[in-house]
Design a protein around this motif. Structure first.
Motif, PDB file in Angstrom:
ATOM      1  N   ARG A   1       0.838  -1.196   0.000  1.00 45.90           N
ATOM      2  CA  ARG A   1       0.000   0.000   0.000  1.00 45.90           C
ATOM      3  C   ARG A   1       0.876   1.250   0.000  1.00 45.90           C
ATOM      4  NH1 ARG A   1      -4.951  -1.872   0.409  1.00 45.90           N
ATOM      5  NH2 ARG A   1      -5.343  -3.814   1.563  1.00 45.90           N
ATOM      6  N   SER A   2       0.425   2.234  -0.726  1.00 47.17           N
ATOM      7  CA  SER A   2       1.200   3.469  -0.872  1.00 47.17           C
ATOM      8  C   SER A   2       1.083   4.337   0.380  1.00 47.17           C
ATOM      9  CB  SER A   2       0.708   4.252  -2.088  1.00 47.17           C
ATOM     10  OG  SER A   2      -0.624   4.701  -1.882  1.00 47.17           O
ATOM     11  N   VAL A   3       2.027   5.262   0.501  1.00 49.52           N
ATOM     12  CA  VAL A   3       1.956   6.301   1.529  1.00 49.52           C
ATOM     13  C   VAL A   3       1.718   7.611   0.799  1.00 49.52           C
ATOM     14  CG1 VAL A   3       3.176   7.480   3.380  1.00 49.52           C
ATOM     15  CG2 VAL A   3       3.527   5.028   3.034  1.00 49.52           C
ATOM     16  N   ASP A   4       0.508   8.164   0.963  1.00 49.01           N
ATOM     17  CA  ASP A   4       0.116   9.381   0.247  1.00 49.01           C
ATOM     18  C   ASP A   4       0.192  10.585   1.178  1.00 49.01           C
ATOM     19  OD1 ASP A   4      -0.371   7.694  -1.833  1.00 49.01           O
ATOM     20  OD2 ASP A   4      -2.557   7.752  -1.675  1.00 49.01           O
ATOM     21  N   SER A   5       0.643  11.716   0.637  1.00 48.52           N
ATOM     22  CA  SER A   5       0.774  12.932   1.444  1.00 48.52           C
ATOM     23  C   SER A   5      -0.590  13.482   1.853  1.00 48.52           C
ATOM     24  CB  SER A   5       1.545  13.999   0.667  1.00 48.52           C
ATOM     25  OG  SER A   5       0.863  14.324  -0.539  1.00 48.52           O
ATOM     26  N   ASP A   6      -1.596  13.264   1.016  1.00 49.09           N
ATOM     27  CA  ASP A   6      -2.953  13.748   1.306  1.00 49.09           C
ATOM     28  C   ASP A   6      -3.924  12.690   0.803  1.00 49.09           C
ATOM     29  OD1 ASP A   6      -5.384  15.014   1.568  1.00 49.09           O
ATOM     30  OD2 ASP A   6      -4.667  16.951   0.852  1.00 49.09           O
ATOM     31  N   THR A   7      -4.518  11.954   1.726  1.00 53.34           N
ATOM     32  CA  THR A   7      -5.386  10.834   1.336  1.00 53.34           C
ATOM     33  C   THR A   7      -6.659  11.295   0.635  1.00 53.34           C
ATOM     34  OG1 THR A   7      -6.325  10.873   3.581  1.00 53.34           O
ATOM     35  CG2 THR A   7      -4.554   9.293   3.142  1.00 53.34           C
ATOM     36  N   SER A   8      -7.017  12.571   0.760  1.00 57.06           N
ATOM     37  CA  SER A   8      -8.214  13.056   0.053  1.00 57.06           C
ATOM     38  C   SER A   8      -7.998  13.084  -1.458  1.00 57.06           C
ATOM     39  CB  SER A   8      -8.593  14.461   0.548  1.00 57.06           C
ATOM     40  OG  SER A   8      -7.563  15.397   0.254  1.00 57.06           O
ATOM     41  N   TYR A   9      -6.713  13.038  -1.887  1.00 56.69           N
ATOM     42  CA  TYR A   9      -6.400  13.019  -3.308  1.00 56.69           C
ATOM     43  C   TYR A   9      -5.992  11.628  -3.795  1.00 56.69           C
ATOM     44  CZ  TYR A   9      -6.477  18.132  -3.555  1.00 56.69           C
ATOM     45  OH  TYR A   9      -6.852  19.441  -3.545  1.00 56.69           O
ATOM     46  N   SER A  10      -6.161  10.615  -2.955  1.00 58.08           N
ATOM     47  CA  SER A  10      -5.689   9.272  -3.325  1.00 58.08           C
ATOM     48  C   SER A  10      -6.366   8.747  -4.582  1.00 58.08           C
ATOM     49  CB  SER A  10      -5.904   8.299  -2.163  1.00 58.08           C
ATOM     50  OG  SER A  10      -5.040   8.605  -1.089  1.00 58.08           O
TER      51      SER A  10
ATOM     52  N   THR B   1      10.823   1.864  -2.466  1.00 55.36           N
ATOM     53  CA  THR B   1       9.728   2.750  -2.844  1.00 55.36           C
ATOM     54  C   THR B   1      10.288   4.032  -3.439  1.00 55.36           C
ATOM     55  OG1 THR B   1       9.640   3.675  -0.605  1.00 55.36           O
ATOM     56  CG2 THR B   1       8.148   1.844  -1.108  1.00 55.36           C
ATOM     57  N   GLU B   2       9.552   4.588  -4.389  1.00 56.77           N
ATOM     58  CA  GLU B   2       9.948   5.822  -5.059  1.00 56.77           C
ATOM     59  C   GLU B   2       8.871   6.883  -4.845  1.00 56.77           C
ATOM     60  OE1 GLU B   2      12.766   6.430  -6.712  1.00 56.77           O
ATOM     61  OE2 GLU B   2      13.581   4.401  -6.501  1.00 56.77           O
ATOM     62  N   ARG B   3       9.279   8.127  -5.017  1.00 57.39           N
ATOM     63  CA  ARG B   3       8.347   9.248  -4.831  1.00 57.39           C
ATOM     64  C   ARG B   3       7.732   9.630  -6.169  1.00 57.39           C
ATOM     65  NH1 ARG B   3       9.004  14.946  -5.140  1.00 57.39           N
ATOM     66  NH2 ARG B   3       7.684  16.120  -3.682  1.00 57.39           N
ATOM     67  N   PHE B   4       6.416   9.671  -6.222  1.00 58.27           N
ATOM     68  CA  PHE B   4       5.677  10.149  -7.390  1.00 58.27           C
ATOM     69  C   PHE B   4       4.879  11.380  -6.956  1.00 58.27           C
ATOM     70  CE2 PHE B   4       6.427   5.683  -8.000  1.00 58.27           C
ATOM     71  CZ  PHE B   4       6.691   5.536  -9.351  1.00 58.27           C
ATOM     72  N   SER B   5       4.847  12.387  -7.790  1.00 61.30           N
ATOM     73  CA  SER B   5       4.127  13.605  -7.408  1.00 61.30           C
ATOM     74  C   SER B   5       3.289  14.108  -8.567  1.00 61.30           C
ATOM     75  CB  SER B   5       5.114  14.694  -6.963  1.00 61.30           C
ATOM     76  OG  SER B   5       5.990  15.028  -8.013  1.00 61.30           O
ATOM     77  N   MET B   6       2.278  14.877  -8.233  1.00 62.53           N
ATOM     78  CA  MET B   6       1.435  15.481  -9.265  1.00 62.53           C
ATOM     79  C   MET B   6       0.865  16.782  -8.728  1.00 62.53           C
ATOM     80  SD  MET B   6      -2.109  13.290  -9.171  1.00 62.53           S
ATOM     81  CE  MET B   6      -2.902  14.538 -10.169  1.00 62.53           C
ATOM     82  N   THR B   7       0.582  17.689  -9.650  1.00 62.64           N
ATOM     83  CA  THR B   7      -0.063  18.950  -9.295  1.00 62.64           C
ATOM     84  C   THR B   7      -1.557  18.712  -9.224  1.00 62.64           C
ATOM     85  OG1 THR B   7       1.664  20.109 -10.517  1.00 62.64           O
ATOM     86  CG2 THR B   7      -0.279  21.384  -9.895  1.00 62.64           C
ATOM     87  N   VAL B   8      -2.181  19.156  -8.149  1.00 63.11           N
ATOM     88  CA  VAL B   8      -3.618  18.950  -7.957  1.00 63.11           C
ATOM     89  C   VAL B   8      -4.351  20.256  -8.241  1.00 63.11           C
ATOM     90  CG1 VAL B   8      -3.301  17.091  -6.305  1.00 63.11           C
ATOM     91  CG2 VAL B   8      -3.401  19.444  -5.488  1.00 63.11           C
TER      92      VAL B   8
ATOM     93  N   THR C   1       1.893  13.934  -3.169  1.00 63.76           N
ATOM     94  CA  THR C   1       2.955  12.959  -3.403  1.00 63.76           C
ATOM     95  C   THR C   1       2.511  11.564  -2.960  1.00 63.76           C
ATOM     96  OG1 THR C   1       3.987  13.343  -1.249  1.00 63.76           O
ATOM     97  CG2 THR C   1       4.759  14.685  -3.090  1.00 63.76           C
ATOM     98  N   ARG C   2       3.099  10.572  -3.597  1.00 59.12           N
ATOM     99  CA  ARG C   2       2.828   9.176  -3.272  1.00 59.12           C
ATOM    100  C   ARG C   2       4.147   8.418  -3.254  1.00 59.12           C
ATOM    101  NH1 ARG C   2      -1.847   6.032  -6.290  1.00 59.12           N
ATOM    102  NH2 ARG C   2      -2.946   6.896  -4.486  1.00 59.12           N
ATOM    103  N   HIS C   3       4.377   7.657  -2.200  1.00 53.59           N
ATOM    104  CA  HIS C   3       5.532   6.761  -2.119  1.00 53.59           C
ATOM    105  C   HIS C   3       5.034   5.328  -2.327  1.00 53.59           C
ATOM    106  CE1 HIS C   3       7.465  10.287  -0.305  1.00 53.59           C
ATOM    107  NE2 HIS C   3       8.613   9.711  -0.611  1.00 53.59           N
ATOM    108  N   GLN C   4       5.530   4.686  -3.380  1.00 54.75           N
ATOM    109  CA  GLN C   4       5.086   3.352  -3.744  1.00 54.75           C
ATOM    110  C   GLN C   4       6.177   2.678  -4.573  1.00 54.75           C
ATOM    111  OE1 GLN C   4       3.725   0.583  -3.288  1.00 54.75           O
ATOM    112  NE2 GLN C   4       1.524   1.016  -3.632  1.00 54.75           N
ATOM    113  N   TYR C   5       6.155   1.348  -4.615  1.00 50.26           N
ATOM    114  CA  TYR C   5       7.091   0.631  -5.479  1.00 50.26           C
ATOM    115  C   TYR C   5       6.764   0.952  -6.939  1.00 50.26           C
ATOM    116  CZ  TYR C   5       8.733  -2.062  -1.484  1.00 50.26           C
ATOM    117  OH  TYR C   5       9.295  -2.418  -0.277  1.00 50.26           O
ATOM    118  N   PRO C   6       7.784   1.272  -7.756  1.00 53.14           N
ATOM    119  CA  PRO C   6       7.538   1.702  -9.142  1.00 53.14           C
ATOM    120  C   PRO C   6       7.242   0.520 -10.074  1.00 53.14           C
ATOM    121  CG  PRO C   6       9.891   1.675  -8.720  1.00 53.14           C
ATOM    122  CD  PRO C   6       9.224   1.295  -7.418  1.00 53.14           C
TER     123      PRO C   6
END
Length: 628
Positions: free
Chosen positions: A450-459, A525-532, A539-544
């Motif tokens: 399971r990923s670790v998301d910076s803001d779960t409202s944007y999951s 795990t790697e960091r993935f990010s997106m503009t909301v 940001t999301r930390h998950q295996y790529p």
């Protein structure tokens, strides 16, 4: 490396001995230049754009903080208790500037003593610092003794340099124990030197790509195109790095396109939904505070895969831009940088009554007066014969010789190390069914990550637009694909195929993957990010990784696959078969099933666009050659 000037915002802070801020001066728009004063000290000159007295700050024993370098931000702290907080700066230029500053201040002390300053009668003087030389870079490497490990080389490539020499290794008292040497080998040293001199980045850009980048820097509206594998996404990332972050909006026509370049979808940015509402309603939607703020700040609008935007939608957002900006110039004066290939997948249009299908047929396209470029140098494939085949298929031609070669691939054995070929499917439902069934058929216990998301409202939002999901289910033997570039030199790139060999017996059950090129690697795990929406970053930390028995053709855009199987029986769109085949790295790694000549079709409007475009480009080249 040339002497760089930075156009940015800077806060000049004076510090106490304990590091507390005594005073702060903000210069919202300025030019920073690196140079030397009359005493040959290295100084940073800060010149306000709107007038004002330039300031020169001496740089000695510099410390740099670059955690937010990708956002165009950095902090430079000098021993003389002055700190510069740089923001809104083109990231690539900032990285080069910091690299030059680190090397120049790291090879020798440049600060004049107080006695010299007191008795100096030299007039005030400033001159731009000289470009980096190979001798200076060699001296820097000798002083700081960079190791040959991957992390250190990666830091060199990104400009993460320190002017503080490494600590000497303390002998631990064991008699006869040799001291560890940290010198580079000749090959690694040459790589480091190229990186320090700044030659590595330049050599990666082709001459065609350099022309596009130069046109963007000059302020022109730019559209560049090219066949699959010509480096359009790579060039877009370089363009993004050359523009001020706070004024630049990076968009993709789809979630996949947006995630590849680290942006958001054009629909999310525009704020007018799918654009089917009347224009007055679109104005109201775009006037909402958050959306209006985005449009107001935007000075550079980058759109990838523009070929999938409908003409009516482009006209709508142009009208919105003019309305919000209160300016009648095309797009309200915003500089446009567009990329795409109209001979690949066209827009998914729900309006069958609309005669025009491509955005180059819109009124707003004609108003923008684009500088047009076509990239022709293919980077993805190296086999000239395969490149020639793809060029024919791109324009809807399938000669008998090409057809026979494609049919011959049906007997190719392209599996290696137990890694099966990825099936490219025309429909998403087929993809989900294949991946679920194959995973279920594997023996053994499934591990859920399971990923670790910076803001779960944007999951849920991130699930749509990022290449990794909140939850990944894996088993030993699962066919997987990398979703991020990890190590270009070892072939661990976005799209690289592999198989799960085992899970390490640690707390997180780290998956170990064996790739098709033979490399076996325990992933992290790697960091993935997106503009909301609203301009924030999630940001999301998950295996790529993602399951890769099957992938849809639409979601394969931008990928390079080393072993791929394509069934063309259910192709339903212009350019779809070409997109699928062009994902393959070589003919040897391709297996084509159910192929027919009528699978390969190019839209007549798109063909006519390229015929006219190439004719105009030839006339321009002829005009410039005769003029010179």
């Amino acid at each position: 490396m040339e002497n760089l000037e930075l156009d940015c915002t800077v806060n000049i802070e004076k510090l106490t001995e304990t590091g507390h801020v005594v005073s702060c001066q903000k210069v919202s728009s300025c030019t920073i230049t690196l140079g030397r004063n009359e005493l040959r000290e290295i100084v940073v000159k800060i010149s306000p754009v709107k007038g004002g007295r330039p300031q020169e700050i001496v740089m000695t024993e510099v410390r740099m903080f670059k955690k937010f370098l990708r956002d165009g931000k950095s902090t430079i702290r000098s021993q003389n208790k002055i700190q510069l907080l740089i923001s809104n700066c083109p990231p690539d230029r900032l990285a080069q500037f910091l690299k030059m500053l680190a090397i120049k201040t790291g090879i020798k002390k440049s600060r004049a003593c107080d006695r010299t300053k007191l008795y100096s009668s030299l007039p005030k003087h400033f001159e731009g610092i000289s470009p980096l030389t190979e001798k200076e870079c060699q001296l820097y490497l000798d002083i700081h003794k960079p190791t040959i490990e991957k992390k250190d080389k990666k830091k060199l490539n990104q400009g993460y340099l320190s002017t503080t020499p490494k600590r000497k290794r303390v002998c631990d008292g064991i008699q006869g124990l040799p001291k560890k040497k940290l010198n580079c080998t000749s090959d690694d040293r040459s790589v480091a030197l190229e990186s320090l001199l700044g030659n590595q980045g330049k050599s990666k850009l082709t001459q065609e790509q350099c022309m596009v980048l130069e046109a963007v820097r000059k302020g022109s509206n730019v559209f560049f195109t090219g066949s699959a594998g010509t480096g359009k996404s790579f060039l877009l990332k370089r363009i993004v790095g050359s523009l001020p972050p706070s004024e630049t909006v990076i968009c993709g026509s789809t979630g996949v396109a947006a995630s590849h370049i680290g942006g958001i979808t054009l629909h999310s940015f525009a704020g007018i939904g799918n654009g089917t509402s009347p224009l007055e309603n679109c104005f109201k939607l775009a006037s909402r505070p958050v959306i209006k703020r985005q449009w107001t700040k935007c000075q550079y609008l980058i759109i990838d895969e523009i070929s999938m935007i409908e003409p009516s939608y482009l006209d709508k957002i142009e009208a919105v831009a003019c309305y919000i900006k209160k300016c009648n110039k095309p797009f309200g004066g915003i500089q446009l940088i567009l990329s795409g290939d109209f001979l690949q997948l066209p827009p998914v249009s729900g309006n069958n009554k609309e005669k025009s299908r491509f955005c180059f047929q819109s009124d707003s396209w004609k108003r923008c007066m684009f500088s047009v470029f076509e990239l022709t140098e293919v980077k993805r494939q190296s086999d000239a014969n395969f490149i020639n085949i793809l060029q024919h298929l791109r324009v809807g031609k399938c000669p008998d010789s090409t057809f026979e070669q494609l049919k011959g691939t049906s007997s190719h054995t392209i599996e290696h190390y137990g890694i099966k070929a990825t099936k490219l499917c025309t429909h998403k439902d087929d993809v989900d069914e294949v991946n679920s069934l194959e995973l279920k058929n594997l023996h053994g216990e499934a591990k859920v990550f399971r990923s670790v998301d910076s803001d779960t409202s944007y999951s849920d939002h991130m699930d749509k637009f990022l290449p990794v999901k909140q939850s990944i289910q894996l088993k030993v033997g699962a066919q997987v694909m990398l979703t991020k570039n990890l190590d270009l030199n070892r072939g661990l790139v976005n799209g690289a195929r592999g198989v799960i060999k085992k899970f390490q017996s640690d707390l997180s059950w780290t998956p170990v993957v064996k790739f098709v090129n033979g490399v076996e690697l325990a992933l992290k795990t790697e960091r993935f990010s997106m503009t909301v929406p609203g301009g924030g970053i999630a940001t999301r930390h998950q295996y790529p990784l993602k399951l890769a028995w099957a992938v849809s053709i639409h979601k394969s855009q931008g990928l390079t696959l080393d072993c791929v199987e394509v069934s063309l029986a259910r192709v339903f769109e212009h350019g779809q078969a070409y997109v699928a085949l062009s994902r393959a790295k070589s003919m040897k790694g391709l297996r084509v099933l159910d192929v027919k000549k009528d699978c390969f079709q190019a839209h007549p409007d798109a063909l006519m666009f390229y015929i006219k475009m190439r004719r105009e480009l030839r006339l321009k080249r002829r005009f410039y050659s005769e003029d010179n």
